[in-house]
Write a protein that holds these residues in place. Sequence first.
Motif, short mmCIF file in Angstrom:
data_model
loop_
_atom_site.label_atom_id
_atom_site.label_comp_id
_atom_site.label_asym_id
_atom_site.label_seq_id
_atom_site.Cartn_x
_atom_site.Cartn_y
_atom_site.Cartn_z
N GLY A 179 -25.94 2.78 23.10
CA GLY A 179 -24.48 2.33 22.95
C GLY A 179 -23.64 3.77 23.43
N MET A 180 -24.20 4.92 23.17
CA MET A 180 -23.25 6.15 23.64
C MET A 180 -23.27 6.14 25.33
N GLU A 181 -24.29 5.90 25.83
CA GLU A 181 -24.50 5.69 27.32
C GLU A 181 -23.68 4.70 27.93
N MET A 182 -23.65 3.41 27.27
CA MET A 182 -22.58 2.37 27.81
C MET A 182 -21.24 3.18 27.61
N PHE A 183 -20.53 3.68 26.47
CA PHE A 183 -19.50 4.18 26.41
C PHE A 183 -19.19 5.12 27.57
N ALA A 184 -20.38 6.15 27.67
CA ALA A 184 -20.00 7.11 28.71
C ALA A 184 -20.01 6.59 30.01
N ALA A 341 -20.35 -4.64 27.86
CA ALA A 341 -21.59 -3.96 27.91
C ALA A 341 -21.87 -2.94 26.81
N THR A 342 -20.86 -2.18 26.27
CA THR A 342 -20.94 -1.37 25.25
C THR A 342 -20.93 -2.24 24.03
N LEU A 343 -20.28 -3.14 23.85
CA LEU A 343 -20.01 -3.90 22.52
C LEU A 343 -21.33 -4.83 22.23
N THR A 344 -22.17 -5.06 22.99
CA THR A 344 -23.20 -5.82 23.09
C THR A 344 -24.43 -5.56 22.84
N ILE A 345 -24.42 -3.86 22.85
CA ILE A 345 -25.77 -3.25 22.62
C ILE A 345 -26.31 -3.54 21.30
N PRO A 346 -25.56 -3.52 20.27
CA PRO A 346 -26.17 -3.90 18.94
C PRO A 346 -26.72 -5.24 18.86
N LEU A 347 -26.13 -6.25 19.73
CA LEU A 347 -26.53 -7.70 19.68
C LEU A 347 -28.02 -7.62 20.28
N ILE A 363 -34.14 -13.26 27.81
CA ILE A 363 -32.80 -13.97 27.54
C ILE A 363 -31.62 -13.21 28.10
N GLY A 364 -31.92 -11.65 28.19
CA GLY A 364 -30.84 -10.92 28.69
C GLY A 364 -30.75 -11.11 30.32
N LEU A 365 -31.81 -11.33 30.93
CA LEU A 365 -31.63 -11.50 32.17
C LEU A 365 -31.30 -12.83 32.82
N SER A 366 -31.50 -13.64 32.06
CA SER A 366 -31.05 -15.40 32.26
C SER A 366 -29.65 -15.53 32.49
N GLY A 389 -17.17 -11.43 34.08
CA GLY A 389 -17.47 -10.09 34.03
C GLY A 389 -17.89 -9.76 32.70
N ILE A 390 -17.46 -10.51 31.36
CA ILE A 390 -17.81 -10.31 30.34
C ILE A 390 -19.56 -10.86 30.01
N VAL A 391 -19.86 -11.87 30.58
CA VAL A 391 -21.00 -12.31 30.49
C VAL A 391 -22.11 -11.47 31.39
N ALA A 392 -21.50 -10.74 32.58
CA ALA A 392 -22.26 -9.83 33.22
C ALA A 392 -22.53 -8.54 32.45
N GLY A 393 -21.59 -8.21 31.71
CA GLY A 393 -21.75 -6.93 31.04
C GLY A 393 -22.49 -7.23 29.86
N THR A 394 -22.56 -8.34 29.17
CA THR A 394 -23.58 -8.75 28.16
C THR A 394 -25.05 -8.35 28.72
N SER A 395 -25.07 -9.09 30.02
CA SER A 395 -26.85 -8.79 30.41
C SER A 395 -26.90 -7.54 30.95
N LEU A 396 -25.89 -6.91 31.46
CA LEU A 396 -26.14 -5.42 31.78
C LEU A 396 -26.70 -4.58 30.52
N SER A 397 -25.99 -4.68 29.22
CA SER A 397 -26.21 -3.85 28.22
C SER A 397 -27.75 -4.23 27.80
N SER A 398 -28.46 -5.54 28.03
CA SER A 398 -29.69 -5.63 27.93
C SER A 398 -30.67 -4.81 28.67
#
Length: 527
Positions: A179-184, A341-347, A363-366, A389-398
């Motif tokens: 979470g902190m690294e995505m925020f960084a 990506a930052t917001l979806t880390i907890p998910l 799931i994250g890669l698909s 971009g939101i969908v790609a960021g969600t996958s990126l966080s995984s």
Amino acid sequence: MAHGCGGAQLREAPSASEQPDNPLKGTGIPLLRKLCYAVGGMPYQMTTNSRSVFLPVFLLDVVQMKPFHVSIILFLGWIWDAVTDPMVGYAVSKAGRTRAGKLIPWIVYSTPAGLISYIMLWYTPLGSMSAASSFCWYFLWNCLLDTFLSCYHVPYSSLNMFLGGNDRDRDSTTCYRMGMEMFATLLGATIQGQIVGVYHAKRAHACGQLNDSDVHAGNYSAALDHNFTSPLSDTLHNTRRAYLISALVIGALYFLCCLVLFLGVKEQLAPLSKLDRIQVPYLTGMKMIVKHTPYLWLVFGFLFVFVAFQIPQGNLVLFCTHAAAMGAYFQHLVLILLFAATLTIPLWQMLLVRLGKKTTIFIGLSIYIPALIILSHGKGSFPVFVLAGIVAGTSLSSVYLLPWSMLPDVVDDFKVKNPLCTDLEPMFYSCYVFCNKFGAGLSSGVSTLALHFAGYQAGACRQDPRVITTLQVLFAPVPIVLLLIGMVLFFFYPINEQRRQQIQTELKKAAAESVFEDFTQDLNAPH
């Protein structure tokens, strides 16, 4: 049945009464320690992601270096970076334990050199340099930065195994860290993107006017001519200064984060680990690591996945500028992707706890595949880019979270099968980072070489159609193929949730037996 450690004799562990941090006494990892450890991961992400996104366009359009030279700098720089990781990992493993610990001194001592190298990478000593001088300057500082970042990141990532607690505490700490690294990453992109984005927005506007005037005049070739490639050449000095200012700001944050890590984290002993010098020769240790089957499936799976993410990331600015007609908005798109990506880390942390890590990574890669398809076909449509971009960021966080959550399970599996081989964690982590960096170097080198052979012209407002096609291919079809290969490799990854729980049970049993043996030896020893 437990195996030996390549025939090498290891130093005896201190007895239970002599160990200040008995791993069996752990009651969890305090929240403050988790947060301080997580903050320590910010410098690496801020610097590497800012460099990954902005360095290619900085060298191509600001320094105006030839694409072939840029490809050499990026590819050889990543290769050098990858080679240094196993060497640093072995050096850390051979280092003794000091009053400050075994891993933290490496982090602290490498910070000043890393800071200087990062700032100098964005500094041009003269207003105009020769091609050879410019190449040597950026190649030198790029390699130095990679070296000092390896000295920081390898011990830092290994430190996750020595924070105390059990595997669930470790997974929780990894979630905080990611979470902190995505925020960084978001913070670094915000700082550098907003400071230098003004130049790119003005340039895109000027190029649009130039292209329109050329088209109305029937002079398409003029837009491709190198003499017409610098509508804002008088602002190059200001642009270079903007890149340097952003580097200074990120450098200040780099130092503060390292200070928080040093003050807030103390190394703790882990089961079947002593935080001592290893006595295993380098080649013997490497041979044992690469022969560990779960490690191979994990490393090569994420190698293909990381390249699949790195290629679009490295070409995002160029794709938005030349292929998607979104050059004035690229910094906003980067922020949207990283914010998601930052917001979806907890998910993803919640899903890996409930479904298991192997299922969660599929799931994250698909969901990344449809996002790439939409982005590659959404020319000029900002709302479409935002949604994709939101969908790609969600996958990126995984992809940020799952590798670092799965790697400790592989290390624990190795320790259970090889209880005499202790303190090899830095080598495991360094070899893993090596493969990721090799993939990043490969993606950067291949991308810039492809643009070179397609006829990319540095600083040009309008590129040849072959360049546009190359960018489109690099942005979707190539990453999708690589992603599918990575998913096939993960299918054969042997550590599912059931096996992971079995590993933890065996590890606790082996650790208890080890402590009991040491305590018995201490009682029987002559005084």
